[in-house]
Design a protein around this motif. Structure first.
Motif, PDB file in Angstrom:
ATOM      1  N   THR A   7       0.842  -1.194   0.000  1.00 19.40           N
ATOM      2  CA  THR A   7       0.000   0.000   0.000  1.00 19.40           C
ATOM      3  C   THR A   7       0.874   1.239   0.000  1.00 19.40           C
ATOM      4  O   THR A   7       1.688   1.433   0.920  1.00 19.40           O
ATOM      5  CB  THR A   7      -0.922   0.022   1.243  1.00 19.40           C
ATOM      6  OG1 THR A   7      -1.664  -1.199   1.301  1.00 19.40           O
ATOM      7  CG2 THR A   7      -1.886   1.194   1.171  1.00 19.40           C
ATOM      8  N   ASN A   8       0.744   2.032  -1.055  1.00 20.91           N
ATOM      9  CA  ASN A   8       1.440   3.322  -1.159  1.00 20.91           C
ATOM     10  C   ASN A   8       2.946   3.198  -0.896  1.00 20.91           C
ATOM     11  O   ASN A   8       3.547   4.023  -0.209  1.00 20.91           O
ATOM     12  CB  ASN A   8       0.817   4.336  -0.198  1.00 20.91           C
ATOM     13  CG  ASN A   8       1.166   5.769  -0.566  1.00 20.91           C
ATOM     14  OD1 ASN A   8       1.351   6.083  -1.742  1.00 20.91           O
ATOM     15  ND2 ASN A   8       1.278   6.636   0.424  1.00 20.91           N
ATOM     16  N   VAL A   9       3.555   2.167  -1.464  1.00 20.00           N
ATOM     17  CA  VAL A   9       4.973   1.881  -1.205  1.00 20.00           C
ATOM     18  C   VAL A   9       5.873   2.804  -2.025  1.00 20.00           C
ATOM     19  O   VAL A   9       5.669   2.997  -3.226  1.00 20.00           O
ATOM     20  CB  VAL A   9       5.293   0.398  -1.500  1.00 20.00           C
ATOM     21  CG1 VAL A   9       6.799   0.166  -1.624  1.00 20.00           C
ATOM     22  CG2 VAL A   9       4.712  -0.487  -0.400  1.00 20.00           C
ATOM     23  N   SER A  21       4.320   5.205  -5.113  1.00 18.16           N
ATOM     24  CA  SER A  21       2.886   4.988  -4.838  1.00 18.16           C
ATOM     25  C   SER A  21       2.401   3.631  -5.331  1.00 18.16           C
ATOM     26  O   SER A  21       1.395   3.530  -6.030  1.00 18.16           O
ATOM     27  CB  SER A  21       2.047   6.102  -5.485  1.00 18.16           C
ATOM     28  OG  SER A  21       2.478   7.359  -5.033  1.00 18.16           O
ATOM     29  N   ASP A  23       0.553   0.293  -5.154  1.00 14.81           N
ATOM     30  CA  ASP A  23      -0.534  -0.450  -4.508  1.00 14.81           C
ATOM     31  C   ASP A  23      -0.697  -1.762  -5.266  1.00 14.81           C
ATOM     32  O   ASP A  23      -0.931  -1.757  -6.479  1.00 14.81           O
ATOM     33  CB  ASP A  23      -1.851   0.335  -4.563  1.00 14.81           C
ATOM     34  CG  ASP A  23      -1.826   1.585  -3.695  1.00 14.81           C
ATOM     35  OD1 ASP A  23      -1.304   1.520  -2.569  1.00 14.81           O
ATOM     36  OD2 ASP A  23      -2.330   2.631  -4.155  1.00 14.81           O
ATOM     37  N   GLY A  58       5.075   3.603   3.197  1.00 15.69           N
ATOM     38  CA  GLY A  58       4.029   2.666   2.803  1.00 15.69           C
ATOM     39  C   GLY A  58       3.923   1.474   3.736  1.00 15.69           C
ATOM     40  O   GLY A  58       4.494   1.469   4.835  1.00 15.69           O
TER      41      GLY A  58
END
Length: 252
Positions: A7-9, A21, A23, A58
């Protein structure tokens, strides 16, 4: 069951934003191919899942355990090392460069992690190794050393070595990119066999026909971002993004 969730890495190397970003969710039993130009972040994504690289921001969840998360205003932090290792041991990875021990035989290479990491008894480790050599079509090479093998044979040994740890997910980082063209097929055949057994797999590859054939989903990455995530047909036949269309036309 979700086995991997990002998620949002975000991940950077100096000023280079390798992942932006990201996902992504991978479900149990899925075979997901990741394609895209060199330098697009494909291998970095795999290495972050397997904790070979640390993310800056993230969340990463593996087997429903949050292994990395980010508090507001801080950098990502990870769970304690012992707990992290227990999770990551359930994920196998095959690299483009084989990474075999040159001073150990094929059989010893496959037994090594079983003995040192899993503390498997030598007789049992040997039995598992021999069964896996048969699975990858190399039962006659148990006593050989890596220097006596072709590139395709080395990569098949590397796959057997990863499978010896009984992983629940397999990550393949461009497993055929270091091979001569005539040796690519023998490695892809082994991966196809794993696909037929419904092993959960994430495969970074430049082999477009292979990706289209084996995958449930195909992800296209460019400049550290996931541009599209869809079925093989939606990516290869009717891509929504012109960048994907031009890339595939060059690759096929």
């Amino acid at each position: 069951m979700k086995v991997v969730r990002l998620t949002n890495v975000e991940k950077s190397f100096g000023s280079l934003k390798a992942l932006q970003s990201i996902d992504l969710t991978i479900n149990k039993g899925e075979i997901v191919s990741i394609i895209g130009p060199s330098g697009s972040g494909k291998s970095t994504l795999l290495r972050c899942i397997n904790h070979l690289e640390k993310i800056e921001l993230g969340e990463i969840e593996v087997f429903e355990t949050m292994i990395a998360q980010t508090a507001e205003g801080e950098k990502a932090h990870y769970i304690p090392e012992k707990a992290l290792r227990a999770i990551i041991q359930r994920v196998g990875m095959v690299f483009q460069g084989f990474n075999l021990f040159p001073h150990k035989s094929v059989l010893e290479n496959i037994m090594e992690a079983q003995l040192t990491v899993k503390k498997t008894k030598p007789d049992q480790a040997r039995e598992i190794a021999l069964a896996l050599l048969k699975k990858v079509g190399l039962e006659d090479k148990a006593a050989a050393y890596p220097s006596q093998l072709s590139g395709g044979q080395k990569q098949r040994v590397a796959i057997a070595r990863a499978l010896a740890m009984n992983p629940e997910i397999m990550l393949f980082d461009e497993p055929t990119s270091a091979l001569d063209p005539e040796l690519v097929g023998e490695v892809l055949q082994v991966i196809k066999k794993l696909a037929q057994e419904q092993m959960t797999m994430i495969v970074v590859t430049h082999e477009m026909a292979f990706a289209r054939e084996i995958s449930n989903r195909v992800i296209f990455m460019d400049e550290g971002k996931i541009i599209e995530d869809g079925t093989p047909d939606s990516i290869f036949v009717t891509p929504a993004h012109p960048r994907i269309k031009s890339f595939i036309e060059r690759m096929i």
